[in-house]
Design an enzyme around this catalytic site. Structure first.
Site, PDB file in Angstrom:
ATOM      1  N   LYS A  10      30.371  22.120 -13.693  1.00  0.00           N
ATOM      2  CA  LYS A  10      31.085  21.334 -12.676  1.00  0.00           C
ATOM      3  C   LYS A  10      31.178  22.091 -11.342  1.00  0.00           C
ATOM      4  O   LYS A  10      30.915  23.309 -11.286  1.00  0.00           O
ATOM      5  CB  LYS A  10      32.471  20.979 -13.213  1.00  0.00           C
ATOM      6  N   ASN A 113      37.702  22.121 -14.673  1.00  0.00           N
ATOM      7  CA  ASN A 113      37.619  22.791 -15.983  1.00  0.00           C
ATOM      8  C   ASN A 113      36.205  23.288 -16.318  1.00  0.00           C
ATOM      9  O   ASN A 113      35.828  23.395 -17.480  1.00  0.00           O
ATOM     10  CB  ASN A 113      38.216  21.911 -17.092  1.00  0.00           C
ATOM     11  N   HIS A 116      31.444  20.154 -18.618  1.00  0.00           N
ATOM     12  CA  HIS A 116      31.567  18.942 -19.435  1.00  0.00           C
ATOM     13  C   HIS A 116      30.561  19.057 -20.573  1.00  0.00           C
ATOM     14  O   HIS A 116      29.467  19.600 -20.381  1.00  0.00           O
ATOM     15  CB  HIS A 116      31.242  17.689 -18.604  1.00  0.00           C
ATOM     16  N   GLU A 127      24.579   9.948 -22.390  1.00  0.00           N
ATOM     17  CA  GLU A 127      24.698  10.868 -21.255  1.00  0.00           C
ATOM     18  C   GLU A 127      23.368  11.561 -20.926  1.00  0.00           C
ATOM     19  O   GLU A 127      23.044  11.754 -19.754  1.00  0.00           O
ATOM     20  CB  GLU A 127      25.791  11.902 -21.549  1.00  0.00           C
TER      21      GLU A 127
HETATM   22  P1  CMP Z   1      35.357  15.992 -19.181  1.00  0.00           P
HETATM   23  O1  CMP Z   1      34.954  16.539 -20.503  1.00  0.00           O
HETATM   24  O2  CMP Z   1      34.382  16.108 -18.086  1.00  0.00           O
HETATM   25  O3  CMP Z   1      35.737  14.441 -19.367  1.00  0.00           O
HETATM   26  C1  CMP Z   1      36.666  13.784 -18.526  1.00  0.00           C
HETATM   27  C2  CMP Z   1      37.397  14.721 -17.627  1.00  0.00           C
HETATM   28  O4  CMP Z   1      38.589  14.222 -17.062  1.00  0.00           O
HETATM   29  C3  CMP Z   1      37.831  15.937 -18.410  1.00  0.00           C
HETATM   30  O5  CMP Z   1      36.706  16.720 -18.726  1.00  0.00           O
HETATM   31  C4  CMP Z   1      38.849  16.558 -17.439  1.00  0.00           C
HETATM   32  O6  CMP Z   1      38.230  17.437 -16.501  1.00  0.00           O
HETATM   33  C5  CMP Z   1      39.383  15.343 -16.663  1.00  0.00           C
HETATM   34  N1  CMP Z   1      40.787  15.064 -16.952  1.00  0.00           N
HETATM   35  C6  CMP Z   1      41.786  15.089 -16.067  1.00  0.00           C
HETATM   36  N2  CMP Z   1      42.951  14.779 -16.637  1.00  0.00           N
HETATM   37  C7  CMP Z   1      42.693  14.542 -17.946  1.00  0.00           C
HETATM   38  C8  CMP Z   1      43.495  14.191 -19.064  1.00  0.00           C
HETATM   39  N3  CMP Z   1      44.805  13.991 -18.960  1.00  0.00           N
HETATM   40  N4  CMP Z   1      42.883  14.049 -20.266  1.00  0.00           N
HETATM   41  C9  CMP Z   1      41.551  14.229 -20.394  1.00  0.00           C
HETATM   42  N5  CMP Z   1      40.747  14.567 -19.356  1.00  0.00           N
HETATM   43  C10 CMP Z   1      41.306  14.736 -18.143  1.00  0.00           C
END
Ligand code: CMP
Length: 140
Positions: A10, A113, A116, A127
């Site tokens: 990311k 974070n 992904h 995906e």
């Molecule tokens: P990702 O695995 O990319 O899939 C969705 C993304 O939403 C997740 O990682 C997080 O970076 C973001 N996100 C933000 N808030 C939340 C939440 N409360 N629960 C899950 N994903 C979240």
């Protein structure tokens, strides 16, 4: 089983200059990179990718974050690659991620974070195809 999974480094991790360190963790765990590219996601591309989260309160921030800078998208191949990648990443919220995981080491918040990874065989299939044409994936 031999699986393929989609991984995204990311914008926060790209900005931190840790692309290589993250790819290295995949390789050290025995996953092979069979496709990869660096891209700046458009709003449409990011919204389509995260369509399943469209109704969630964090959707707008998520799309804004994912379009805030370039990302590196790769297809990882290996034995149980989907779960293996999720183990390497750690919990979605870095505060809950186990020590030594990518998110524990490189992520700052649940939005920023670092990575992904596909969460199931069905999402991996969708995906991978969302980002790569068949001829862009190099069988190894
Ligand atoms: P990702 O695995 O990319 O899939 C969705 C993304 O939403 C997740 O990682 C997080 O970076 C973001 N996100 C933000 N808030 C939340 C939440 N409360 N629960 C899950 N994903 C979240």
């Amino acid at each position: 089983a031999l699986e393929r999974t989609l991984s995204i480094i990311k914008p926060d991790a790209v900005a931190k200059n840790v692309i290589g360190e993250i790819e290295s963790r995949f390789e050290k765990a025995g996953l092979r990179i069979v496709a990869m590219k660096m891209v700046q996601l458009s709003q449409e591309k990011a919204e389509g990718f995260y369509a399943e989260h469209k109704e969630r309160p964090f959707f707008k921030d998520l799309v804004e974050f994912m379009t805030s800078g370039p990302v590196v998208v790769q297809v990882l191949e290996g034995e149980n690659a989907i779960l293996a990648n999720r183990d390497l990443m750690g919990a979605t919220n870095p505060k809950e991620a186990d020590a030594g995981t990518i998110r524990a080491d490189f992520a700052d918040s649940i939005d920023a974070n670092a990575v992904h990874g596909s969460d199931s065989a069905a999402s991996a299939e969708r995906e991978v195809n969302y980002f790569f044409a068949a001829e862009e994936i190099c069988a190894r």
